[in-house]
Design a protein around this motif. Structure first.
Motif, PDB file in Angstrom:
ATOM      1  N   MET A  41     -25.971 -22.250  37.859  1.00 27.30           N
ATOM      2  CA  MET A  41     -26.990 -23.135  38.490  1.00 27.30           C
ATOM      3  C   MET A  41     -28.358 -22.975  38.239  1.00 27.30           C
ATOM      4  O   MET A  41     -28.993 -22.019  37.810  1.00 27.30           O
ATOM      5  CB  MET A  41     -27.331 -22.707  39.979  1.00 27.30           C
ATOM      6  CG  MET A  41     -25.790 -23.172  41.092  1.00 27.30           C
ATOM      7  SD  MET A  41     -25.994 -25.126  41.165  1.00 27.30           S
ATOM      8  CE  MET A  41     -27.410 -25.104  42.498  1.00 27.30           C
ATOM      9  N   GLY A  42     -29.135 -24.244  37.886  1.00 28.95           N
ATOM     10  CA  GLY A  42     -30.333 -24.106  37.343  1.00 28.95           C
ATOM     11  C   GLY A  42     -31.185 -23.864  38.727  1.00 28.95           C
ATOM     12  O   GLY A  42     -30.595 -23.551  39.832  1.00 28.95           O
ATOM     13  N   GLN A  43     -32.509 -24.167  38.572  1.00 26.18           N
ATOM     14  CA  GLN A  43     -33.253 -24.007  39.790  1.00 26.18           C
ATOM     15  C   GLN A  43     -33.432 -25.275  40.294  1.00 26.18           C
ATOM     16  O   GLN A  43     -33.004 -26.362  39.739  1.00 26.18           O
ATOM     17  CB  GLN A  43     -34.843 -24.008  39.213  1.00 26.18           C
ATOM     18  CG  GLN A  43     -34.904 -22.462  38.677  1.00 26.18           C
ATOM     19  CD  GLN A  43     -36.197 -22.511  37.808  1.00 26.18           C
ATOM     20  OE1 GLN A  43     -36.527 -23.431  36.843  1.00 26.18           O
ATOM     21  NE2 GLN A  43     -37.130 -21.567  38.302  1.00 26.18           N
ATOM     22  N   GLU A  44     -33.728 -25.309  41.588  1.00 25.48           N
ATOM     23  CA  GLU A  44     -33.672 -26.554  42.481  1.00 25.48           C
ATOM     24  C   GLU A  44     -35.270 -26.691  42.617  1.00 25.48           C
ATOM     25  O   GLU A  44     -36.146 -26.155  42.519  1.00 25.48           O
ATOM     26  CB  GLU A  44     -33.526 -26.010  44.145  1.00 25.48           C
ATOM     27  CG  GLU A  44     -32.100 -25.550  44.343  1.00 25.48           C
ATOM     28  CD  GLU A  44     -31.160 -26.933  44.531  1.00 25.48           C
ATOM     29  OE1 GLU A  44     -31.221 -27.528  45.677  1.00 25.48           O
ATOM     30  OE2 GLU A  44     -30.387 -27.049  43.868  1.00 25.48           O
ATOM     31  N   MET A  45     -35.289 -28.224  42.337  1.00 27.44           N
ATOM     32  CA  MET A  45     -36.650 -28.875  42.177  1.00 27.44           C
ATOM     33  C   MET A  45     -36.571 -29.949  43.444  1.00 27.44           C
ATOM     34  O   MET A  45     -35.550 -30.685  43.513  1.00 27.44           O
ATOM     35  CB  MET A  45     -36.693 -29.515  40.913  1.00 27.44           C
ATOM     36  CG  MET A  45     -37.901 -30.166  40.687  1.00 27.44           C
ATOM     37  SD  MET A  45     -37.988 -30.786  38.982  1.00 27.44           S
ATOM     38  CE  MET A  45     -37.577 -32.387  39.191  1.00 27.44           C
ATOM     39  N   LYS A  46     -37.708 -29.779  44.099  1.00 23.63           N
ATOM     40  CA  LYS A  46     -37.732 -30.579  45.257  1.00 23.63           C
ATOM     41  C   LYS A  46     -38.374 -32.027  44.842  1.00 23.63           C
ATOM     42  O   LYS A  46     -39.573 -31.874  44.292  1.00 23.63           O
ATOM     43  CB  LYS A  46     -38.613 -30.324  46.610  1.00 23.63           C
ATOM     44  CG  LYS A  46     -37.714 -29.296  47.571  1.00 23.63           C
ATOM     45  CD  LYS A  46     -38.481 -29.160  48.863  1.00 23.63           C
ATOM     46  CE  LYS A  46     -37.808 -28.329  49.939  1.00 23.63           C
ATOM     47  NZ  LYS A  46     -36.150 -28.565  49.850  1.00 23.63           N
ATOM     48  N   VAL A  47     -37.938 -33.131  45.079  1.00 22.91           N
ATOM     49  CA  VAL A  47     -38.637 -34.409  44.611  1.00 22.91           C
ATOM     50  C   VAL A  47     -38.404 -35.307  45.834  1.00 22.91           C
ATOM     51  O   VAL A  47     -37.555 -35.444  46.760  1.00 22.91           O
ATOM     52  CB  VAL A  47     -37.741 -35.043  43.586  1.00 22.91           C
ATOM     53  CG1 VAL A  47     -37.746 -34.204  42.150  1.00 22.91           C
ATOM     54  CG2 VAL A  47     -36.342 -35.264  43.806  1.00 22.91           C
ATOM     55  N   ILE A  48     -39.537 -36.146  45.843  1.00 22.36           N
ATOM     56  CA  ILE A  48     -39.701 -37.165  46.721  1.00 22.36           C
ATOM     57  C   ILE A  48     -39.007 -38.429  46.253  1.00 22.36           C
ATOM     58  O   ILE A  48     -39.302 -38.752  45.012  1.00 22.36           O
ATOM     59  CB  ILE A  48     -41.267 -37.504  47.134  1.00 22.36           C
ATOM     60  CG1 ILE A  48     -41.591 -36.326  48.011  1.00 22.36           C
ATOM     61  CG2 ILE A  48     -41.337 -38.883  47.693  1.00 22.36           C
ATOM     62  CD1 ILE A  48     -42.979 -36.590  48.482  1.00 22.36           C
TER      63      ILE A  48
END
Length: 153
Positions: free
Chosen positions: A1-8
């Motif tokens: 798993m890569g990192q989680e990135m929060k996006v709008i």
């Protein structure tokens, strides 16, 4: 798993786009703007946001799309890049999602008429949902920002 990135996630001309949550200051409803002479067409003017004069650009115009009527869903996403705050007019701002950075592919040369330099990548959300991630540094490209900075003086 890569990192989680929060996006709008926001909509523009029937496509879904995303910007990283940490670059987003606030999301505002449409409001009256003060036009600024000698700026490109897509610079709609400035708004006074809690005492800060903030330039606003129409993302449709920025990408060369036909501009559309603003509706009650139209939003201004206030983003901050390199100490500059700019409002981006979008058709609607929908939700916040987590994107696995492993699922972000490099953008093709042109996506829906937008040059790749404006894009950070294409994120695959699930089987039939792709999200175009914006490269805000380029969207708010330096030479244009210089024009915007002059507004504030």
């Amino acid at each position: 798993m890569g990192q989680e990135m929060k996006v709008i996630v926001f909509a523009l001309a029937h496509e879904e786009y995303g910007v990283e949550v940490e670059k987003v200051k606030t999301i505002e409803r449409m409001q009256p703007m003060t036009r600024v002479p000698k700026t490109p067409d897509f610079v709609k003017g400035v708004i006074n946001l809690r005492g800060v004069v903030t330039p606003v650009i129409d993302l449709r115009g920025r990408f060369g799309f036909a501009e559309s009527e603003y509706t009650e869903n139209t939003r201004i996403i206030i983003v901050g890049v390199d100490d500059i705050e700019v409002g981006l007019i979008v058709d609607s701002a929908n939700d916040v999602i987590d994107v696995d950075t492993d699922h972000i592919a490099d953008p093709p040369e042109i996506v829906g008429g937008i040059k790749a330099k404006y894009l950070h990548g294409i994120a695959k959300i699930d089987d039939n949902r792709l999200l175009v991630l914006l490269n805000l540094k380029e969207v708010l490209n330096k030479s244009e920002i210089v024009q915007l900075e002059n507004i504030e003086e």
